[in-house]
Design a protein around this motif. Structure first.
Motif, PDB file in Angstrom:
ATOM      1  N   HIS A 127       0.844  -1.201   0.000  1.00  0.00           N
ATOM      2  CA  HIS A 127       0.000   0.000   0.000  1.00  0.00           C
ATOM      3  C   HIS A 127       0.879   1.250   0.000  1.00  0.00           C
ATOM      4  N   ALA A 128       0.395   2.293  -0.651  1.00  0.00           N
ATOM      5  CA  ALA A 128       1.191   3.522  -0.811  1.00  0.00           C
ATOM      6  C   ALA A 128       1.620   4.119   0.521  1.00  0.00           C
ATOM      7  N   ILE A 129       0.809   3.974   1.557  1.00  0.00           N
ATOM      8  CA  ILE A 129       1.176   4.503   2.870  1.00  0.00           C
ATOM      9  C   ILE A 129       2.255   3.639   3.526  1.00  0.00           C
ATOM     10  N   ALA A 130       2.147   2.337   3.364  1.00  0.00           N
ATOM     11  CA  ALA A 130       3.019   1.412   4.092  1.00  0.00           C
ATOM     12  C   ALA A 130       4.342   1.123   3.396  1.00  0.00           C
ATOM     13  N   LEU A 131       4.376   1.174   2.065  1.00  0.00           N
ATOM     14  CA  LEU A 131       5.578   0.759   1.352  1.00  0.00           C
ATOM     15  C   LEU A 131       6.816   1.569   1.732  1.00  0.00           C
ATOM     16  N   PRO A 132       6.755   2.898   1.806  1.00  0.00           N
ATOM     17  CA  PRO A 132       7.965   3.644   2.199  1.00  0.00           C
ATOM     18  C   PRO A 132       8.450   3.269   3.601  1.00  0.00           C
ATOM     19  N   ILE A 133       7.527   2.917   4.482  1.00  0.00           N
ATOM     20  CA  ILE A 133       7.913   2.513   5.836  1.00  0.00           C
ATOM     21  C   ILE A 133       8.614   1.166   5.804  1.00  0.00           C
ATOM     22  N   ALA A 134       8.065   0.230   5.048  1.00  0.00           N
ATOM     23  CA  ALA A 134       8.685  -1.086   4.939  1.00  0.00           C
ATOM     24  C   ALA A 134      10.075  -0.988   4.321  1.00  0.00           C
ATOM     25  N   ILE A 135      10.205  -0.166   3.306  1.00  0.00           N
ATOM     26  CA  ILE A 135      11.521   0.005   2.667  1.00  0.00           C
ATOM     27  C   ILE A 135      12.508   0.629   3.646  1.00  0.00           C
ATOM     28  N   ALA A 136      12.067   1.633   4.394  1.00  0.00           N
ATOM     29  CA  ALA A 136      12.954   2.287   5.370  1.00  0.00           C
ATOM     30  C   ALA A 136      13.397   1.308   6.449  1.00  0.00           C
ATOM     31  N   LEU A 137      12.493   0.452   6.894  1.00  0.00           N
ATOM     32  CA  LEU A 137      12.864  -0.534   7.915  1.00  0.00           C
ATOM     33  C   LEU A 137      13.802  -1.594   7.350  1.00  0.00           C
ATOM     34  N   ALA A 138      13.577  -2.002   6.108  1.00  0.00           N
ATOM     35  CA  ALA A 138      14.494  -2.947   5.471  1.00  0.00           C
ATOM     36  C   ALA A 138      15.892  -2.347   5.372  1.00  0.00           C
TER      37      ALA A 138
END
Length: 249
Positions: A127-138
């Motif tokens: 989801h557009a809201i969650a993807l940047p967060i997941a990438i940052a955590l990765a």
């Protein structure tokens, strides 16, 4: 061509965890991801440690059970449970997602296991809201992240975060069959030898806990039967597909 077969929902219930472990020992499953907000985490950790060649990552959760962190009110309903996948992003604030997912990763790390990668329950990280967060955590934890979609511009967003070349999801629900999985395996077999693919799946045994929590029940056992069959194991060998997990990317 290299293939990761990842079983989602490790730790969801005890029967699910046993089913995934046996799908690794007796079938083509190479990888799994743990639901770290589950009350059955300790059992999953024990089985992971008993099967060190099984790649185990973190199955980031926003849509099942309850949070493990405090002060994430935008993620929960009036009962304190996560919203459903149908409406979670009508409420979720990015800062709460990041706080909760960080807590889940830290809980995994506290077990002494080394995670192989990140993905998410119901693939909410696409989801557009969650993807940047997941990438940052990765990036923060130095882990690969499941490819959310098979689109070229996704590679720009992932930047240096490791991911597979392709993601195949057809083996699910009404499409769970030998023919579906064999079709996916044929698609893998024609790729360049350096390209990688993930097929995700949900093999499991069934217990009352699963029946009470999930609408996806009987098909999990059907998945297990197919993934551990001689027919599929022999077909993988015939096609010359190399089975790996995310640690080998």
């Amino acid at each position: 061509m290299k293939l990761i077969v990842n079983a989602d929902d490790f730790g969801y219930t005890r029967a699910v965890t046993y089913g995934i472990a046996d799908a690794f020992k007796n079938g083509i499953v190479t990888s799994t991801t743990m639901m770290c907000n589950s009350p059955h985490v300790a059992h999953a950790v024990d089985l992971a440690k008993q099967n060190p060649d099984l790649g185990v990552g973190v199955h980031l959760v926003l849509t099942s059970g309850t949070p493990i962190s405090e002060n994430v009110s935008s993620l929960t309903d009036t009962n304190g449970s996560f919203y459903s996948q149908n409406n979670v992003f009508d409420h979720a604030k990015p800062e709460d997602i990041e706080r909760e997912w960080t807590a889940q990763i830290e809980r995994f790390l506290s077990t002494g296991l080394n995670p192989t990668h990140l993905d998410s329950h119901h693939n909410v990280h696409e989801h557009a809201i969650a993807l940047p967060i997941a990438i940052a955590l990765a990036e923060k934890y130095g882990l690969p992240l499941r490819r959310a979609m098979n689109v070229p511009n996704l590679d720009v967003a992932y930047n240096t975060v490791k991911r597979t070349t392709f993601m195949m999801r057809a083996f699910y629900g009404e499409q769970v069959s030998y023919e579906t999985l064999e079709g996916q395996l044929r698609n893998v077999s024609v790729l360049d030898k350096n390209e990688t693919v993930e097929i995700n799946c949900h093999p499991a045994y069934i217990d009352p806990d699963l029946i009470s929590k999930s609408s996806y029940v009987d098909t999990r056992l059907k998945e297990y039967t197919i993934l551990t069959s001689d027919r599929i194991k022999n077909y993988v060998n015939e096609l010359g597909i190399e089975l790996i997990n995310y640690r080998m990317l």
